[in-house]
Design a protein around this motif. Sequence first.
Motif, short mmCIF file in Angstrom:
data_model
loop_
_atom_site.label_atom_id
_atom_site.label_comp_id
_atom_site.label_asym_id
_atom_site.label_seq_id
_atom_site.Cartn_x
_atom_site.Cartn_y
_atom_site.Cartn_z
N SER A 31 0.87 -0.79 -0.40
CA SER A 31 0.52 -0.19 -0.43
C SER A 31 1.00 0.95 0.27
O SER A 31 1.49 1.58 0.95
CB SER A 31 -0.63 -0.42 1.33
OG SER A 31 -2.12 -0.94 1.03
N PHE A 33 0.33 5.44 0.14
CA PHE A 33 -0.37 6.51 -0.32
C PHE A 33 0.17 8.23 -0.09
O PHE A 33 1.37 7.92 -0.09
CB PHE A 33 -0.79 6.46 1.73
CG PHE A 33 -1.86 5.63 1.97
CD1 PHE A 33 -0.65 4.47 2.29
CD2 PHE A 33 -2.71 5.25 1.63
CE1 PHE A 33 -0.97 2.89 2.96
CE2 PHE A 33 -3.34 4.08 2.28
CZ PHE A 33 -2.36 3.08 2.83
N TYR A 48 -4.39 6.62 -3.04
CA TYR A 48 -4.01 5.35 -2.39
C TYR A 48 -3.63 4.25 -3.65
O TYR A 48 -4.48 3.82 -4.62
CB TYR A 48 -5.22 4.60 -1.64
CG TYR A 48 -4.95 3.70 -0.76
CD1 TYR A 48 -5.69 2.76 -1.81
CD2 TYR A 48 -3.74 2.75 -0.39
CE1 TYR A 48 -6.01 1.18 -0.93
CE2 TYR A 48 -3.82 1.80 -0.60
CZ TYR A 48 -5.01 1.06 -0.58
OH TYR A 48 -4.95 -1.11 -0.46
N ALA A 98 -2.98 -2.13 3.89
CA ALA A 98 -3.97 -1.34 4.24
C ALA A 98 -4.65 -1.14 4.90
O ALA A 98 -5.11 -2.31 6.14
CB ALA A 98 -4.67 -1.02 2.40
#
Lengths: 113, 113
Positions: A31, A33, A48, A98
């Motif tokens: 993940s 971001f 994201y 996540a």
Amino acid sequence: GAGVSQSPRYKVAKRGQDVALRCDPISGHVSLFWYQQALGQGPEFLTYFQNEAQLDKSGLPSDRFFAERPEGSVSTLKIQRTQQEDSAVYLCASSLVARQGQYFGAGTRLSVL
Amino acid sequence: DQQVKQNSPSLSVQEGRISILNCDYTNSMFDYFLWYKKYPAEGPTFLISISSIKDKNEDGRFTVFLNKSAKHLSLHIVPSQPGDSAVYFCAASSIQAGTALIFGKGTTLSVSS
């Protein structure tokens, strides 16, 4: 290094110029971001990625902002035709999955003159 | 409309005493809460988190308390040390909001020796 790496650390752009900000996440983190932090504020979510797929771009403030992560590792945040209000610190974060604690880079401070 | 609020911009504490940082939230769908610490020119560093199924989580000198009925959480640091001087951000997330973390504006903690 073992942490999230962002480059450049500082960027000065003239209004109307395009900029590209790079993020190297922690190896193996699925993940990724991007956040924008204005002076005196907390980070605000931009977008994201899970691997190479951009699953959420609801925080991107305008169509001048574009992010990609083509091979599921390094990511680039591009801002076209920069405006003064784009001046902020842009933070990249990664996590193994996540909704776990996200690990942040030191950020890129963008100043648009 | 701020969903995560840190109403105290700053807090000063003497070394060895307890520091209590507070955070309020408005979205009852939030189910995961985190605290981050940020030093100047660095990215936020993950400190501690708590799931909404718990009311307390402890990690060394750091304890986070969650009061769901009051929509309030707090971070306790005992004993406080000068190295704890930093900006502390409260963050929250929900499945509804996806993976984005919603941050407060931060509280600057100063620990004097």
